[in-house]
Design a protein around this motif. Structure first.
Motif, PDB file in Angstrom:
ATOM      1  N   VAL A  61       0.852  -1.189   0.005  1.00 61.92           N
ATOM      2  CA  VAL A  61      -0.087   0.039   0.149  1.00 61.92           C
ATOM      3  C   VAL A  61       0.951   1.317   0.011  1.00 61.92           C
ATOM      4  N   SER A  64       2.450   1.563  -3.412  1.00 58.59           N
ATOM      5  CA  SER A  64       1.400   2.227  -4.556  1.00 58.59           C
ATOM      6  C   SER A  64       1.253   3.615  -4.303  1.00 58.59           C
ATOM      7  N   TRP A  65       1.120   3.947  -3.018  1.00 57.20           N
ATOM      8  CA  TRP A  65       1.005   5.589  -2.690  1.00 57.20           C
ATOM      9  C   TRP A  65       2.270   6.277  -3.216  1.00 57.20           C
ATOM     10  N   ASN A 244       4.405  -0.209  -8.254  1.00 62.61           N
ATOM     11  CA  ASN A 244       3.221  -1.301  -8.164  1.00 62.61           C
ATOM     12  C   ASN A 244       3.620  -2.778  -8.320  1.00 62.61           C
ATOM     13  N   PHE A 316      -5.079   9.885   0.541  1.00 60.10           N
ATOM     14  CA  PHE A 316      -5.203   8.691  -0.287  1.00 60.10           C
ATOM     15  C   PHE A 316      -4.684   7.502   0.281  1.00 60.10           C
ATOM     16  N   LEU A 317      -3.417   7.600   0.875  1.00 62.31           N
ATOM     17  CA  LEU A 317      -2.831   6.336   1.629  1.00 62.31           C
ATOM     18  C   LEU A 317      -3.936   5.774   2.863  1.00 62.31           C
ATOM     19  N   SER A 320      -6.645   4.166   0.794  1.00 63.81           N
ATOM     20  CA  SER A 320      -6.274   2.610   0.408  1.00 63.81           C
ATOM     21  C   SER A 320      -6.173   1.684   1.708  1.00 63.81           C
ATOM     22  N   VAL A 323      -9.623   0.566   1.897  1.00 69.72           N
ATOM     23  CA  VAL A 323     -10.039  -0.410   0.873  1.00 69.72           C
ATOM     24  C   VAL A 323      -9.560  -1.816   0.981  1.00 69.72           C
ATOM     25  N   VAL A 324      -8.291  -1.931   1.104  1.00 67.03           N
ATOM     26  CA  VAL A 324      -7.539  -3.310   1.149  1.00 67.03           C
ATOM     27  C   VAL A 324      -8.201  -3.888   2.407  1.00 67.03           C
ATOM     28  N   TRP A 400      -8.240   4.603  -8.939  1.00 66.22           N
ATOM     29  CA  TRP A 400      -8.164   5.080  -7.297  1.00 66.22           C
ATOM     30  C   TRP A 400      -9.264   4.560  -6.684  1.00 66.22           C
ATOM     31  N   THR A 402     -12.029   3.917  -4.008  1.00 64.48           N
ATOM     32  CA  THR A 402     -11.950   4.485  -2.592  1.00 64.48           C
ATOM     33  C   THR A 402     -13.164   3.355  -1.863  1.00 64.48           C
TER      34      THR A 402
END
Length: 442
Positions: A61, A64-65, A244, A316-317, A320, A323-324, A400, A402
């Motif tokens: 994560v 990716s960020w 990624n 955004f981190l 993420s 989401v994960v 991206w 959410t």
């Protein structure tokens, strides 16, 4: 009687059969031991792969960020643009601009419009009440600076500057490049020169003409500072390079552990929950690190502005992480509910009974599916897996995602599966096998 050197006949008293059975038992035990050892190796390898995947999940994560936040200009602008409307940032900008202008503002020049005969007296009065006059002027300048910081012009200036320098995060975390964001001696600063120029013009327009004679000023706003920032830069560059690829490696490790395991469904549940817990720890770490980081800032740094910048950069981190984590819980639940456990079967029965009752009401109301019903019933399993694959593909291709996107996809998948279950009709029951008629009795 047998002579010397001759072997007499062996008596079959049952000892040979017992020996053969004993040998078979030993062979079975050895085979069982070998099988047990093989199973232990598989279990250890599966646990190792899943554990490595769970450890790499939060790092994935972060990678990716680090890769997307720096490499995508639009995403970076969307990240920092809201800071222009943040009251803490606006106040910090106004304070810094005011301090820079007050050190260069010639207060005695304010007397230029006074009659020459009155200047000595007012100059002496200024020396006696200079503090009060300076405070009044400082408040006036601060109000004008705050007006500029709250204006649409500042928002446009902030957005355009960050779009031109979209690698600001890379500069802040690596010290490379130039532009508005600099990193010197482990301190992140933003050049407020363009804001100072606008404040000077506002002061001149409001009657403080002496501000027009102030030379060009390049003052900085310190938004981050830390002795360990150099260490962070190293790890950030490593994550940038991995980008990624690290998430793919983590997913492959977890999938490999599931495939190696004997009880794959249980391994999938454990792996998915392990990933969710690992990224949840990352979310907790981000919150804890924020408090520690702000407490370590020196007195000269605006904690409010630094906190706002930190929150914006990790927004955004954090999304993420959610989401994960949510995806891991959803996968674990899906794997569990499709298993053969008693509680899982009960959940599936409740689902089937509910949709069955609804279908019964629809049938009594005259609802007919036509040829769609038997077709859906024949390919019901394929349709279900197709919908799952489509939802997974949409999640992977989403630029991206959410938490809202994940919830929407999950609800849409559940609704689509419910529709398939509602429409599907069971095929005709197999009739008796045709054959010759039985002979008559009697």
């Amino acid at each position: 009687m047998a002579s010397d050197g001759e072997v007499g006949p062996v008596r079959d008293d049952g000892a040979g059969g017992e020996l053969a059975a004993l040998r078979e038992r030993v062979a079975a035990l050895e085979e069982e031991r070998e099988r047990t050892g093989h199973h232990r190796v598989r279990a250890f390898l599966a646990a190792l792969l899943i554990a490595l995947g769970c450890v790499l999940a939060p790092l994935s994560v972060l990678a990716s960020w680090a890769f997307d936040e720096v490499g995508n200009t639009d995403r970076y602008v969307a990240t920092v643009a809201p800071l222009a409307d943040d009251p803490q940032v606006q106040e910090a900008v106004a304070d810094r601009v005011t301090a820079a202008l007050m050190t260069r503002l010639d207060l005695p020049a304010l007397l230029s419009g006074v009659a020459p005969a009155d200047r000595p007296r007012l100059a002496r009065a200024l020396g006696e009440a200079g503090g009060a006059l300076e405070g009044a002027v400082r408040g006036f300048v601060h109000d004008r600076a705050l007006d500029v910081a709250r204006s649409d012009a500042f928002r446009q200036l902030w957005t355009e500057a960050n779009r031109r320098a979209h690698d600001a995060v890379d500069k802040a975390l690596t010290g490379s490049g130039g532009g508005a964001v600099q990193l010197t001696d482990d301190t992140v600063t933003v050049d407020l020169g363009p804001v100072v120029e606008r404040v000077k013009q506002r002061l001149v327009d409001d009657g403080l003409t002496v501000a027009g004679r102030i030379p060009e000023v390049h003052t900085e706003l310190t938004v981050a500072r830390g002795e360990q920032l150099g260490e962070v830069r190293v790890w950030f560059r490593v994550l940038q390079v991995l980008g990624n690829w690290l998430p793919v490696v983590a997913a492959v490790l977890v999938a490999g552990g599931v495939l190696v395991a004997r009880r794959r469904r249980r391994a999938l549940v454990v792996g998915a929950l392990g990933v969710a817990c690992a990224v949840a720890l990352l979310g907790v770490g981000l919150t804890v690190f924020r408090a520690v980081y702000l407490d370590a800032l020196p007195a000269g740094v605006s904690q409010g502005a630094a906190g706002s910048v930190y929150d914006a950069l990790v927004r955004f981190l954090r999304a993420s992480v959610r989401v994960v984590g949510a995806l891991g819980v959803v996968v674990a639940f899906a794997a569990w509910v499709t298993g053969g456990g008693r509680r899982a079967r009960a959940v599936r029965e409740v689902w089937a009974d509910g949709i069955g009752a609804l279908r019964g009401l629809a049938d009594r109301a005259g609802f007919r599916t036509g040829p769609v019903g038997p077709w859906a019933g024949r390919y019901r399993a394929a349709l279900g897996w197709g919908l799952v694959a489509a939802a997974a593909l949409a999640l992977v291709l989403w630029s991206w995602p959410t938490p809202g996107v994940l919830v929407g996809l999950g609800l849409g998948l559940v609704f689509a599966l419910a529709v398939v279950t509602f429409v599907a009709e069971p095929g005709p029951a197999p009739g008796p096998v045709a054959g010759p008629a039985p002979p008559p009795l009697g």
